[in-house]
Design an enzyme around this catalytic site. Sequence first.
Site, PDB file in Angstrom:
ATOM      1  N   GLU A 133      -8.957  -5.341  -0.966  1.00 20.75           N
ATOM      2  CA  GLU A 133      -8.570  -6.721  -1.055  1.00 20.75           C
ATOM      3  C   GLU A 133      -9.037  -7.248   0.208  1.00 20.75           C
ATOM      4  O   GLU A 133      -8.624  -7.467   1.383  1.00 20.75           O
ATOM      5  CB  GLU A 133      -7.012  -7.187  -1.072  1.00 20.75           C
ATOM      6  N   CYS A 160      -5.710 -15.304   2.287  1.00 24.38           N
ATOM      7  CA  CYS A 160      -7.223 -15.088   1.365  1.00 24.38           C
ATOM      8  C   CYS A 160      -7.139 -15.524   0.052  1.00 24.38           C
ATOM      9  O   CYS A 160      -8.200 -16.028  -0.536  1.00 24.38           O
ATOM     10  CB  CYS A 160      -7.540 -13.462   1.375  1.00 24.38           C
ATOM     11  N   LYS A 220       0.976  -1.251   0.208  1.00 22.21           N
ATOM     12  CA  LYS A 220      -0.006   0.002   0.000  1.00 22.21           C
ATOM     13  C   LYS A 220       0.853   1.253  -0.139  1.00 22.21           C
ATOM     14  O   LYS A 220       0.645   2.237  -0.630  1.00 22.21           O
ATOM     15  CB  LYS A 220      -0.877   0.174   1.447  1.00 22.21           C
ATOM     16  N   GLU A 270      -4.060  -4.875  -6.843  1.00 22.04           N
ATOM     17  CA  GLU A 270      -2.931  -4.640  -6.248  1.00 22.04           C
ATOM     18  C   GLU A 270      -1.653  -5.265  -7.286  1.00 22.04           C
ATOM     19  O   GLU A 270      -2.079  -6.230  -7.960  1.00 22.04           O
ATOM     20  CB  GLU A 270      -2.614  -5.092  -4.934  1.00 22.04           C
TER      21      GLU A 270
END
Length: 498
Positions: free
Chosen positions: A270, A303, A181, A478
């Site tokens: 996300e 995830c 990020k 991303e």
Amino acid sequence: MAAAAEATAARSAPRLFIGGESVAGEGESFAVVNPGTEETVAEVAGASAGQVEQAIKAARRAYDTGSWSGLPAAQRGEALRRLMAYLASRREWLIDLSAREAGCPVGSMVMFAQVHAPLQNGLDVIDLFQKLPEFEENPLPFAERTTARGGVLQSLRRHMPVGVVAAISAYNYPFYTNLWKVLPALMAGNTVILRPSPLTPLAALIFGEAAQAAGLPAGVLNVVAEAGAEGAVTLSTHRDVDMVAFTGSTSVGKQVMVQASATMKRLQLELGGKSAQIYLPDSLAGVGGAAAQVCFAHAGQGCALGTRIFVPEAEKAAAMQAMAAAFAQVVIGDPSDPRTTLGPVISAAQRERCARYVALAVEAGARVVCGGRAPPAPARGFYFEPTILDTPDNANPAAQEEIFGPVVSVIGYRDIDHAVKMANDSVYGLSGYVYGKDVKQAVAVASRLRTGTVNVNGGAFSAYASSGGWGSSGVGRERGVEGLRVYQQIQGMNIQAG
């Protein structure tokens, strides 16, 4: 000795970073707990509401004055290379921290994703951004390129920073998600307030040290940790924040969307996943590792992991036996021990979640092939055995809900159409996996999966390849070009000459 010294340093009052200065937190203090031993790693004085406000004001001021966004991309890149050099100098500390704070085994291949890959990917982000044009020409037809008066019309797209970005990161891969990020947002010319998970704040606080070492202008990067979620709510509602980049659960991601809607913030989310692994009939020789690659990947806390495993019905029993055999040599224990192959989940609550979903799965007709409980040893730590569930259908709770632990569901399919239908029967769409010796057939199956990323016989872990969720798995992407452009907005510019 070095690791012991670093551990002592980590215990000595970690500090926030606001407006270019290292400051003591004025809010509620909280403990960072080693999930493998239940020992306290550090006590953190969290940010007060006033300090969160200060961080937002510092970021706003830094953006509005152009002290960062006004620099040429090459100069921003030079500063961020210094930031990355500082982080790279702390590589061994980051590895040790990933074990003590996040519970990732030091000997695990996943440590590559925790520390090594981000340190390289950060440099790749800088290189990739500098190859992107600031201006791109709109493809006007020739007839529209001249005006009624005989002049020439040029129509351009200019890529500009969004402004102030609130980066709210997750606990499972904390250094990785923080970097993914902070670096793209800063390289694009934005200013950032980084707010980490309260479970793993130390991997974020080091970014404040790195910003100081790199000489970033005051307010360009701010880091605020907190015990609760009040600051995160402020960041996602405050009118001076232009964008929220969040990694975490779908349920919290939905809250962020609602909170950000009043001020129409840009979002990059996300979120959760329940990804499928489809083993085609010609690929079953490799199915033995299907469960291990999930469970041994940071105790299933990822995830994008393929937690639903689809195999031909006739081969299901043999496939599960092969998967269970891969767990025979598992070493469950302290993540700081190089011999450990399966570490803990992040907390007692997460361990309970694993147990609860195993129970729900069994109530709905599943059978525990192996695992399904907390191990008898170690006595301390938040451990859960690697678990294979013989799952009768895709409607089972264990096949529909993200568990986020070392638990997989094995489901039989009648034919390829049945496998694809079940794989797509999910609110999630983050990742997917197809294995087949006939690559043409495997690609054809992969192209039918409704997911943001699909991997055929392997995957890519690169700064140049983007990933992102569909449906309840998120918004935006991303990494890659898209992961940079999401931190920019487009200004149309039409210029007439003559």
